[in-house]
Each structure stands twice: as C-alpha cells, then as structure tokens.
Design an enzyme around this catalytic site. Structure first.
Site, short mmCIF file in Angstrom:
data_model
loop_
_atom_site.label_atom_id
_atom_site.label_comp_id
_atom_site.label_asym_id
_atom_site.label_seq_id
_atom_site.Cartn_x
_atom_site.Cartn_y
_atom_site.Cartn_z
N SER A 131 0.93 -1.09 0.10
CA SER A 131 0.21 -0.03 -0.17
C SER A 131 1.23 1.55 -0.22
O SER A 131 1.39 1.64 0.20
CB SER A 131 -1.00 -0.39 1.15
N1 SAH Z 1 -1.48 -4.65 3.32
C1 SAH Z 1 0.07 -5.21 2.19
C2 SAH Z 1 -0.38 -6.04 1.30
C3 SAH Z 1 -1.73 -5.31 0.98
S1 SAH Z 1 -2.00 -6.22 -0.99
C4 SAH Z 1 1.03 -3.96 2.62
O1 SAH Z 1 1.18 -3.73 2.56
O2 SAH Z 1 1.67 -4.43 1.90
C5 SAH Z 1 -3.19 -7.13 -0.30
C6 SAH Z 1 -2.94 -9.09 0.35
O3 SAH Z 1 -3.71 -9.05 0.65
C7 SAH Z 1 -1.78 -9.79 -0.91
O4 SAH Z 1 -1.12 -9.61 -0.06
C8 SAH Z 1 -2.56 -10.68 -1.11
O5 SAH Z 1 -2.02 -11.79 -1.30
C9 SAH Z 1 -3.43 -10.89 -0.01
N2 SAH Z 1 -5.10 -11.21 0.05
C10 SAH Z 1 -5.99 -11.34 -0.67
N3 SAH Z 1 -7.25 -12.07 -0.19
C11 SAH Z 1 -6.50 -12.87 1.21
C12 SAH Z 1 -7.29 -14.12 1.77
N4 SAH Z 1 -8.39 -14.37 1.41
N5 SAH Z 1 -6.65 -14.18 2.71
C13 SAH Z 1 -5.13 -13.43 3.45
N6 SAH Z 1 -4.25 -12.96 2.75
C14 SAH Z 1 -4.97 -11.78 1.34
#
Ligand code: SAH
Length: 296
Positions: A131
């Site tokens: 993000s």
């Molecule tokens: N907040 C983090 C990543 C944001 S991107 C950062 O800033 O680094 C969103 C993340 O959600 C991704 O890594 C994706 O793999 C994860 N994601 C999406 N659906 C998910 C689920 N059902 N369970 C766990 N993780 C999930």
C-alpha cells in the site's frame, strides 16, 4: 520475483478527478485541503519526483510554483523525509505513528530497485501491492488507540509485512502482532523483510508472527484482537473478523468492488457494532488464492 515495472494503482486513497483530463491518479489529503481546484488530483506514480512535477498540473500561479520548489527540495528519497512529507501535508499527525514509520524503513519491504519512498503503492508480485505510505499512515492512526503496549493486533493480507512490523513495534514485546496472507511466497518474503527491520527481535521472540492462511477466517489463536486491519477489499465484512474483535476493539477494512470505502468498525463493550466510512479507496480484492493468481 516476477514484478512488472508498471504501477498498479491499488491501496491508495481514491478521489475521482473533478474534470476529464489526462492526469494520473493520486490524491493527497493534505494537499486537497490546501488547493481547491481540479488540479488537486495530484500525481504520485512510479515516475521520479521531478518527472512527476514536470508532468503535473502545477504550472502558472505563484502558490503552485512555491509548492513545486518545496516539493522538489524535500527529501522524499529517504524514509525520514517520506514521513516528514506526510506530516507536513497533514496525513500524519500522531507522534507515535511518525516514530514507528521512521523506525520501519520502507525500503526493506519493497522489491529491489523500487522507488521506496514515493507516496505510491507498488507491485510486489502475485497480483499484490504494498500500500501507499499515506494509506499505511491513515490506517495506523485509525488504529492507534487499539495498538497500545500489550494489545493484540491482526493484519489480514499482510503482504510485505510492513504494517505488521509497525503494529508489532506499537504493541511491543508484551503484545501480539499477527500477519496472515494466503500466498506462501509472500509470507516467506515478509518474514525475510521483517528480519532486516527494526521489528526483527519481536519476530524472534514470537510477539510478531506471520502465517499462511485465509485471512477471511481471521486467526483464532490469539483472538480476541484489539485491532484488526485488512489490507485487501472485501465484498462485505467477514463475520469471523467481527467475532474475533474484542469489545472496545476496532477493525479497519476496505469494502467494495469497483467503488470501495475504508470502513471503521467499532465493537462496543456490550458487543454491539458500529460501522462508518472513512474515505474512498482502491485496494486489491480480499479473495481466494485461485482468484488472485488467475492470469498471473
Ligand atoms: N498490506 C500489505 C499488502 C496489501 S496487498 C502491504 O502493504 O504490504 C493485499 C494482500 O492481501 C496481498 O498480499 C494478498 O495476497 C492478500 N490477500 C488477498 N486475499 C486474501 C485472503 N483471503 N487471505 C489472506 N490474504 C489475502
């Protein structure tokens, strides 16, 4: 790691342009307050700051010129500079959040060669993004009261581990900061990132942990949580996350598909729940692993 050089515009505050014009998306809360014109849809993409300034709608009048000069001079290529920049523009107004974001160097969490300190989301592979710093700051501030020393925090969709590391520093060694992501490679990468960061000792001691799992189910082991953050947009708020919230606890979660809102869910002492919208945002979806990796 397979990361395309182009930017995916996710995990940032989204304000639709006021006029139809060919500018790249980005909105800056603080600047929006300062400049009330169609030009307030500013630019923060993977381009450098100078290219960004040249291509932005900052042109004619002296206020814009002064802001241009100020921006060009500010040290956005350093972590501290990034935090100060967010403070100056009114995104960060908490001392604690500023300290934590200064302590956790964002460069350790973005792919090599990425412009780590730009206020922009970046691809991290697997159709996921880290993000934008203003979004991390916003969520940390919304959760600050629920990230006191000794409290329990859950970061769903922990991706790079950046926010989990910030949570861990805030709740300290007596607290718990748990990150959950459903992509095993991302979890492995996030552990490596945290190991290099200011939160390394907390990972070693076990107050910070990063797990592979479906975050829509929460993480029951350390529930109930004082703070839950979700880093991906859910079609609706998953019930297990509400169930795993402590009375007095707060959940921050983007909700929606194309149009998304960052929701703040507070659980009162009597167990009842209130929901409000903080702002419009754009995040990658909270979904199944198969759906996320489709076409990757
Ligand atoms: N907040 C983090 C990543 C944001 S991107 C950062 O800033 O680094 C969103 C993340 O959600 C991704 O890594 C994706 O793999 C994860 N994601 C999406 N659906 C998910 C689920 N059902 N369970 C766990 N993780 C999930």
């Amino acid at each position: 790691m397979k990361v395309s050089s182009s930017l995916v515009a996710y995990s940032f505050r989204h304000i639709p342009p006021l006029k139809q014009r060919s500018i790249r998306y980005f909105s800056h809360q603080g600047l929006r307050r300062m400049v009330r014109s169609p030009c307030t849809v500013l630019v923060a993409t993977s381009t450098s700051s100078s290219a960004l300034l040249k291509s932005s709608c900052f042109t004619g009048n002296s206020l814009f010129r002064r802001m241009e000069r100020y921006w060009a001079a500010s040290s956005v290529n350093k972590n501290k500079g990034m935090v100060e920049h967010l403070q100056r523009y009114g995104i960060i107004n908490s001392k604690k959040v500023a300290e934590v974001m200064e302590a956790v160097d964002r460069a350790l969490f973005v792919p090599d060669g990425s412009p780590a300190y730009e206020d922009s989301p970046m691809q991290i592979g697997f159709n996921a993004t880290i993000s934008a710093p203003h979004m991390h700051a916003t969520c940390l501030q919304l959760l600050e009261k629920n990230l006191q020393s000794g409290m329990h925090a859950l970061d769903v969709g922990s991706g790079t581990g950046y926010l989990t590391a910030c949570f861990a520093l805030m709740v300290g060694p007596q607290g718990r900061a748990i990150g959950v992501d459903h992509i095993p490679e991302l979890v492995a990468m996030s552990i490596k990132n945290v190991e290099k960061s200011a939160a390394a000792q907390l990972l070693k001691d076990g107050s910070l942990a990063l797990h592979v799992g479906d975050g829509r189910e929460g993480w029951a082991e350390f529930a109930p949580y004082d703070a839950i953050h979700v880093g991906a947009a859910a079609p609706e708020i998953p019930q297990p996350l509400i169930d795993q919230l402590k009375p007095g606890g707060r959940l921050v979660i983007p909700v929606g598909n194309i149009f998304q809102e960052l929701k703040v869910v507070d659980k009162k002492e009597d167990g009842s729940v209130s929901v409000r919208s903080e702002t419009s945002v754009r995040y990658v979806p909270l979904t199944s692993r198969e759906a996320q990796l489709r076409g990757y």
